[in-house]
Design a protein around this motif. Sequence first.
Motif, mmCIF file in Angstrom:
data_model
loop_
_atom_site.group_PDB
_atom_site.id
_atom_site.type_symbol
_atom_site.label_atom_id
_atom_site.label_comp_id
_atom_site.label_asym_id
_atom_site.label_seq_id
_atom_site.Cartn_x
_atom_site.Cartn_y
_atom_site.Cartn_z
ATOM 1 N N ASP A 245 9.776 -26.804 -0.771
ATOM 2 C CA ASP A 245 9.389 -27.591 -1.939
ATOM 3 C C ASP A 245 9.744 -29.060 -1.768
ATOM 4 O O ASP A 245 9.470 -29.878 -2.651
ATOM 5 N N THR A 246 10.379 -29.399 -0.653
ATOM 6 C CA THR A 246 10.645 -30.790 -0.294
ATOM 7 C C THR A 246 9.963 -31.094 1.024
ATOM 8 O O THR A 246 9.613 -30.185 1.782
ATOM 9 N N ASP A 247 9.770 -32.395 1.282
ATOM 10 C CA ASP A 247 9.249 -32.824 2.576
ATOM 11 C C ASP A 247 10.115 -33.956 3.107
ATOM 12 O O ASP A 247 11.189 -34.236 2.552
ATOM 13 N N GLU A 248 9.659 -34.606 4.161
ATOM 14 C CA GLU A 248 10.485 -35.632 4.809
ATOM 15 C C GLU A 248 10.657 -36.884 3.943
ATOM 16 O O GLU A 248 11.497 -37.737 4.246
ATOM 17 N N ARG A 292 7.101 -36.031 -8.917
ATOM 18 C CA ARG A 292 7.858 -35.087 -9.732
ATOM 19 C C ARG A 292 7.533 -33.661 -9.295
ATOM 20 O O ARG A 292 6.439 -33.374 -8.789
ATOM 21 N N LEU A 293 8.494 -32.764 -9.485
ATOM 22 C CA LEU A 293 8.288 -31.348 -9.192
ATOM 23 C C LEU A 293 7.696 -30.672 -10.418
ATOM 24 O O LEU A 293 8.209 -30.832 -11.537
ATOM 25 N N VAL A 294 6.608 -29.924 -10.224
ATOM 26 C CA VAL A 294 5.956 -29.223 -11.335
ATOM 27 C C VAL A 294 5.711 -27.768 -10.957
ATOM 28 O O VAL A 294 5.674 -27.410 -9.771
ATOM 29 N N THR A 318 -6.069 -37.233 -3.496
ATOM 30 C CA THR A 318 -4.860 -36.454 -3.241
ATOM 31 C C THR A 318 -3.712 -36.998 -4.086
ATOM 32 O O THR A 318 -3.430 -38.199 -4.062
ATOM 33 N N VAL A 319 -3.039 -36.086 -4.806
ATOM 34 C CA VAL A 319 -1.941 -36.503 -5.678
ATOM 35 C C VAL A 319 -0.646 -35.766 -5.381
ATOM 36 O O VAL A 319 0.375 -36.002 -6.051
ATOM 37 N N GLY A 320 -0.630 -34.869 -4.387
ATOM 38 C CA GLY A 320 0.609 -34.156 -4.113
ATOM 39 C C GLY A 320 0.456 -33.081 -3.068
ATOM 40 O O GLY A 320 -0.574 -32.971 -2.397
ATOM 41 N N ARG A 321 1.516 -32.283 -2.924
ATOM 42 C CA ARG A 321 1.539 -31.188 -1.953
ATOM 43 C C ARG A 321 2.129 -29.937 -2.588
ATOM 44 O O ARG A 321 2.981 -30.012 -3.480
ATOM 45 N N VAL A 322 1.693 -28.784 -2.093
ATOM 46 C CA VAL A 322 2.162 -27.490 -2.582
ATOM 47 C C VAL A 322 3.432 -27.091 -1.846
ATOM 48 O O VAL A 322 3.567 -27.319 -0.640
ATOM 49 N N GLY A 323 4.381 -26.493 -2.576
ATOM 50 C CA GLY A 323 5.576 -25.927 -1.977
ATOM 51 C C GLY A 323 5.479 -24.409 -1.924
ATOM 52 O O GLY A 323 4.560 -23.838 -1.330
ATOM 53 N N THR A 324 6.417 -23.728 -2.565
ATOM 54 C CA THR A 324 6.432 -22.266 -2.572
ATOM 55 C C THR A 324 5.256 -21.708 -3.364
ATOM 56 O O THR A 324 4.973 -22.156 -4.480
ATOM 57 N N VAL A 325 4.582 -20.712 -2.804
ATOM 58 C CA VAL A 325 3.505 -19.990 -3.487
ATOM 59 C C VAL A 325 3.911 -18.532 -3.565
ATOM 60 O O VAL A 325 4.285 -17.930 -2.555
ATOM 61 N N VAL A 326 3.831 -17.927 -4.763
ATOM 62 C CA VAL A 326 4.292 -16.557 -4.922
ATOM 63 C C VAL A 326 3.602 -15.914 -6.117
ATOM 64 O O VAL A 326 3.165 -16.610 -7.047
ATOM 65 N N ASN A 331 3.216 -13.830 -14.747
ATOM 66 C CA ASN A 331 2.405 -15.047 -14.748
ATOM 67 C C ASN A 331 1.370 -15.106 -13.641
ATOM 68 O O ASN A 331 0.636 -16.090 -13.550
ATOM 69 N N GLY A 332 1.300 -14.070 -12.803
ATOM 70 C CA GLY A 332 0.331 -14.088 -11.725
ATOM 71 C C GLY A 332 0.715 -15.074 -10.636
ATOM 72 O O GLY A 332 1.897 -15.383 -10.443
ATOM 73 N N PRO A 333 -0.271 -15.613 -9.893
ATOM 74 C CA PRO A 333 0.057 -16.538 -8.809
ATOM 75 C C PRO A 333 0.549 -17.881 -9.349
ATOM 76 O O PRO A 333 -0.114 -18.521 -10.168
ATOM 77 N N ILE A 334 1.724 -18.302 -8.900
ATOM 78 C CA ILE A 334 2.321 -19.565 -9.317
ATOM 79 C C ILE A 334 2.812 -20.301 -8.080
ATOM 80 O O ILE A 334 2.944 -19.717 -7.003
ATOM 81 N N ALA A 335 3.075 -21.580 -8.244
ATOM 82 C CA ALA A 335 3.557 -22.376 -7.111
ATOM 83 C C ALA A 335 4.347 -23.567 -7.630
ATOM 84 O O ALA A 335 4.152 -24.016 -8.769
ATOM 85 N N LEU A 336 5.241 -24.070 -6.808
ATOM 86 C CA LEU A 336 5.848 -25.364 -7.061
ATOM 87 C C LEU A 336 5.070 -26.419 -6.286
ATOM 88 O O LEU A 336 4.525 -26.149 -5.215
ATOM 89 N N ALA A 337 5.017 -27.615 -6.837
ATOM 90 C CA ALA A 337 4.310 -28.702 -6.160
ATOM 91 C C ALA A 337 4.974 -30.028 -6.485
ATOM 92 O O ALA A 337 5.482 -30.228 -7.590
#
Length: 390
Positions: A245-248, A292-294, A318-326, A331-337
């Motif tokens: 959920d983080t990058d460089e 921000r993390l959402v 492009t406004v962001g990147r996906v982190g964990t997908v589960v 709630n069905g498929p969710i992700a942090l971004a």
Amino acid sequence: MTSVSPILNSHPSAVPTPEGDPSPGVAWHYGDPLGEQRAATRGAAIVDRSDRAVIELSGPERLTWLHTISSQHLTALGDRRSAEDLSLDGNGRVEDHFVLTDIDETTWIDTEAERGQALTEFLTRMVFWAKVTPTARPDMAVLTLLGPDILTGPVAEAIALPPDAERYQAGDLPELRHDDEPLGFWRVMPRIGENGSTPVVDLIVPEPDLREWWRLLTEAGAAPAGMWAYEALRVNALRPRLHIDTDERTIPHEVDWIGGPDEAGAVHLDKGCYRGQETVARVANLGRPPRRLVLLHLDGSSAYRPATGDQVSAGGRTVGRVGTVVDHFENGPIALALVKRNVPADAELVVGDAASPDTSATARIDPVLYTPDDQVPPGRAAVDRLRGRG
């Protein structure tokens, strides 16, 4: 610990984490991944997290030394207390996130499997003349208990958890063997799950005792649950994970790692100099982080399954990147971004290649966990007052 957990090898229904998963060598689930999530939120569950790297700090200056090279305030950390901490680079970007517990004149650190060696080497390089010795401890492993029924009753009794245990409190585990080996300890972590409703207690135990603790706790009523269950509840609580959920480019404010132990943070804003502090202080006092993390709710009807690292787009940019997908059991498929700070909560988002319907899916931000930018940083407010604007 060993590269493959003895729990994974011995449990007949255990399914290992997928290839390339950041938690290698442990169970992804035990045959009923959504049922395991229910057990974790409604009763008691146990998760094998023995992939985590464990480091021991010994020596009388361990906390004062660590205080000077990391982001958390540790000089006043009491015995049998824990905290989360970060190592930042010179620009304030996150290099390492770890949990530490000081107990019986030893500080124990655990972190992501892939960062264990690098963090140990960094700590060793930074010792200089301090009276502290960092030592990698592959013979120690992490188990995690989840659920409302872990705080009282048979599970709590099995680990000698007192009824008044609070967040980040720690204590010795009961003795399993009569020798000079370490006993291990428990610590109470911040809750996860929806609205922080699911209690979390970590156990750090000798690797030879891993299977015995697993047996004792499952017999006490803790249902086996895989990393899928833990990750789903973590994501649903907006709790980030390092290098997923983080990058460089990630700075602590972007993922809400700000605060002392009592605030479930990893960066204390009232402490002395450490590497990266200038960026932390500047953002805290004068500005806002660029992202921000959402929490994203993904379109479950889409044929495309988003993955970590996918781009997030809004209005064709492009406004962001996906982190964990589960997949979450409710709630069905969710992700942090991580998305740009100015992306509104009601934005229409696309995850993946926005130009191709076959390799993209729509998404929406969870508005409940979205914090609006309506507060002026204290330093900026002071400047405005001096200029007659406040």
